[in-house]
Design a protein around this motif. Sequence first.
Motif, PDB file in Angstrom:
ATOM      1  N   TYR A  15       0.808  -1.223   0.000  1.00  0.00           N
ATOM      2  CA  TYR A  15       0.000   0.000   0.000  1.00  0.00           C
ATOM      3  C   TYR A  15       0.842   1.274   0.000  1.00  0.00           C
ATOM      4  CZ  TYR A  15      -4.564  -2.214   0.785  1.00  0.00           C
ATOM      5  OH  TYR A  15      -5.727  -2.930   0.655  1.00  0.00           O
ATOM      6  N   ILE A  16       1.971   1.259   0.696  1.00  0.00           N
ATOM      7  CA  ILE A  16       2.736   2.491   0.862  1.00  0.00           C
ATOM      8  C   ILE A  16       3.952   2.561  -0.066  1.00  0.00           C
ATOM      9  CG2 ILE A  16       4.109   3.831   2.516  1.00  0.00           C
ATOM     10  CD1 ILE A  16       1.974   2.746   4.607  1.00  0.00           C
ATOM     11  N   ILE A  17       4.758   1.529  -0.108  1.00  0.00           N
ATOM     12  CA  ILE A  17       5.988   1.562  -0.895  1.00  0.00           C
ATOM     13  C   ILE A  17       5.698   1.319  -2.380  1.00  0.00           C
ATOM     14  CG2 ILE A  17       8.289   0.582  -1.223  1.00  0.00           C
ATOM     15  CD1 ILE A  17       7.861   2.225   1.428  1.00  0.00           C
ATOM     16  N   ASN A  18       4.961   0.266  -2.688  1.00  0.00           N
ATOM     17  CA  ASN A  18       4.700  -0.050  -4.097  1.00  0.00           C
ATOM     18  C   ASN A  18       3.732   0.945  -4.745  1.00  0.00           C
ATOM     19  OD1 ASN A  18       5.247  -2.982  -2.733  1.00  0.00           O
ATOM     20  ND2 ASN A  18       6.185  -2.756  -4.751  1.00  0.00           N
ATOM     21  N   ARG A  19       3.038   1.709  -3.953  1.00  0.00           N
ATOM     22  CA  ARG A  19       2.108   2.719  -4.471  1.00  0.00           C
ATOM     23  C   ARG A  19       2.853   3.772  -5.280  1.00  0.00           C
ATOM     24  NH1 ARG A  19      -0.972   5.421  -6.773  1.00  0.00           N
ATOM     25  NH2 ARG A  19      -2.882   6.347  -6.031  1.00  0.00           N
ATOM     26  N   GLN A  20       4.173   3.883  -5.076  1.00  0.00           N
ATOM     27  CA  GLN A  20       4.991   4.809  -5.872  1.00  0.00           C
ATOM     28  C   GLN A  20       4.962   4.452  -7.357  1.00  0.00           C
ATOM     29  OE1 GLN A  20       9.061   5.181  -4.120  1.00  0.00           O
ATOM     30  NE2 GLN A  20       8.217   3.780  -2.596  1.00  0.00           N
ATOM     31  N   ASP A  21       4.822   3.160  -7.656  1.00  0.00           N
ATOM     32  CA  ASP A  21       4.942   2.678  -9.027  1.00  0.00           C
ATOM     33  C   ASP A  21       3.671   2.067  -9.596  1.00  0.00           C
ATOM     34  OD1 ASP A  21       7.829   3.211  -9.345  1.00  0.00           O
ATOM     35  OD2 ASP A  21       8.003   1.748  -7.725  1.00  0.00           O
TER      36      ASP A  21
END
Length: 159
Positions: free
Chosen positions: A23-29
């Motif tokens: 939800y937080i880190i992969n949401r960048q990409d």
Amino acid sequence: MKIRQYEPKDLDQIIELFQQTVYIINRQDYSANQVNAWVNSTTKSTRYSKWAQEFERNFTYVAEEEGEVVGFIDMTEAGYLDRLYVHRYFQRAGIASLLLSEIESTARSQQLNKITTKASITARPFFEAQHFQTIKKQTVEISDAKMTNFLMEKKLKRF
């Protein structure tokens, strides 16, 4: 921090870590729709039972800091690195590298010649820095969301 073998008591923390990381880190990409599909592709109870079985069958390690799981990794007997996630508050602290080093050591002890993985857009630079080669770019569909990932491999040298 220590790297140790997975224990069944770790599963709740691992699932929470996975969800928060996506939800937080992969949401960048990836879009909100994509990360929702990724996290919610199965119910929590289905994921719980499936991952519990896979973690027992696979080579699975956790990174632990003061009793908390801050990262995890698992690899099949065939050398497929299925999951590698690090807690959102512990990104870029060398934990993924330590976990991967443990898996590579295990792979060598199992006489494996290579490790393969399907890396997310977010994880691809990490794997490239660890000498994985991209075999091909892929589009996968989870629920109704299309997502890009990369089939990657690392050939293992014998020591």
